[in-house]
Design an enzyme around this catalytic site. Structure first.
Site, mmCIF file in Angstrom:
data_model
loop_
_atom_site.group_PDB
_atom_site.id
_atom_site.type_symbol
_atom_site.label_atom_id
_atom_site.label_comp_id
_atom_site.label_asym_id
_atom_site.label_seq_id
_atom_site.Cartn_x
_atom_site.Cartn_y
_atom_site.Cartn_z
ATOM 1 N N CYS A 1 0.850 -1.186 0.000
ATOM 2 C CA CYS A 1 0.000 0.000 0.000
ATOM 3 C C CYS A 1 0.887 1.237 0.000
ATOM 4 O O CYS A 1 1.871 1.296 0.750
ATOM 5 C CB CYS A 1 -0.901 -0.019 1.241
ATOM 6 S SG CYS A 1 -1.987 1.391 1.391
ATOM 7 N N HIS B 1 -9.111 -3.954 -2.267
ATOM 8 C CA HIS B 1 -8.122 -3.203 -1.492
ATOM 9 C C HIS B 1 -8.493 -1.718 -1.440
ATOM 10 O O HIS B 1 -8.505 -1.106 -0.366
ATOM 11 C CB HIS B 1 -6.734 -3.392 -2.125
ATOM 12 C CG HIS B 1 -5.637 -2.650 -1.450
ATOM 13 N ND1 HIS B 1 -4.665 -3.278 -0.701
ATOM 14 C CD2 HIS B 1 -5.341 -1.326 -1.401
ATOM 15 C CE1 HIS B 1 -3.824 -2.365 -0.227
ATOM 16 N NE2 HIS B 1 -4.205 -1.177 -0.643
ATOM 17 N N GLU B 2 -8.812 -1.133 -2.600
ATOM 18 C CA GLU B 2 -9.154 0.295 -2.640
ATOM 19 C C GLU B 2 -10.502 0.557 -1.962
ATOM 20 O O GLU B 2 -10.680 1.573 -1.295
ATOM 21 C CB GLU B 2 -9.164 0.808 -4.082
ATOM 22 C CG GLU B 2 -7.825 0.696 -4.802
ATOM 23 C CD GLU B 2 -6.656 1.298 -4.052
ATOM 24 O OE1 GLU B 2 -6.833 2.297 -3.313
ATOM 25 O OE2 GLU B 2 -5.530 0.769 -4.186
ATOM 26 N N HIS C 1 -10.178 1.069 1.630
ATOM 27 C CA HIS C 1 -9.754 2.426 1.999
ATOM 28 C C HIS C 1 -10.952 3.355 2.228
ATOM 29 O O HIS C 1 -10.948 4.135 3.172
ATOM 30 C CB HIS C 1 -8.843 3.039 0.936
ATOM 31 C CG HIS C 1 -7.411 2.635 1.052
ATOM 32 N ND1 HIS C 1 -6.660 2.877 2.183
ATOM 33 C CD2 HIS C 1 -6.586 2.024 0.172
ATOM 34 C CE1 HIS C 1 -5.431 2.425 1.989
ATOM 35 N NE2 HIS C 1 -5.361 1.898 0.781
#
Length: 192
Positions: free
Chosen positions: A106, A148-149, A152
């Site tokens: 990341c 993954h994004e 966030h």
């Protein structure tokens, strides 16, 4: 304009992001800056909280991963040649398929990479940069980057998937990152 990426420990990385409307101030410029920042940092994805904006927006480009794979490795990415996409106000509808490990990193947590297990397939509803609604299903590396994004914008980090002992072992490195004791070749800002 290349935006500074916030480091581990920043508040924006732990907040659930808010939906945005088409009249969000200077959205087009912000999206351009997100792309420029992602590529300048050698990333494949970037979420707004990573540049200190808690809005539900992320960009990703899985095409570049496929372009750099050796011919014999291309079969492992079922959805390739990948996508380049902006996701606004995204909501994951379903996660399916067998979980598989991949060594994730990341931009907000530089110099740390860990094997993270994620489902093979993601179905997601989102708006594009014109606020046109889409629902799509992705697999392989593209699904992984999206997950993954997406994490966030939910205030979650890939290290949250690690077992407690492994997280404890990384504590010193994470503290160093939050204090700015890490060298990177891209623009970063550190908490406090």
């Amino acid at each position: 304009m290349i935006l500074p990426i916030v480091a581990y420990g920043a508040e924006s990385l732990r907040k659930r992001s808010a939906d945005i409307q088409p009249d969000y101030p200077q959205l087009g410029k912000f999206i351009e800056d997100m792309w420029e920042t992602m590529y300048a940092s050698s990333g494949v994805g970037l979420a707004a909280p990573q540049v200190n904006r808690n809005i539900r927006l992320f960009v990703m480009d899985s095409q570049q991963i496929f372009e750099h794979q050796e011919e014999e490795d291309k079969g492992m990415y079922a959805d390739e040649p990948g996508i380049k996409q902006i996701f606004i106000n995204a909501q994951i509808i379903a996660l399916d398929g067998e979980e598989w490990p991949y060594n994730e990193g990341c931009l907000s947590i530089p110099k740390i990479r860990e094997d993270i297990h994620r489902p093979q397939t993601v179905t997601i509803r989102f708006q594009d940069e014109h606020f046109k609604e889409h629902t799509a299903t992705y697999t392989g590396i593209t699904a992984r980057i999206i997950q993954h994004e997406y994490d966030h914008i939910e205030g979650k980090l890939f290290i949250d998937y690690l077992k407690p002992l492994r997280k404890k072992m990384l504590k010193g490195k994470l503290t160093d990152i939050s204090k700015g004791k890490v060298k990177v070749d891209y623009k970063m800002v550190f908490p406090g």
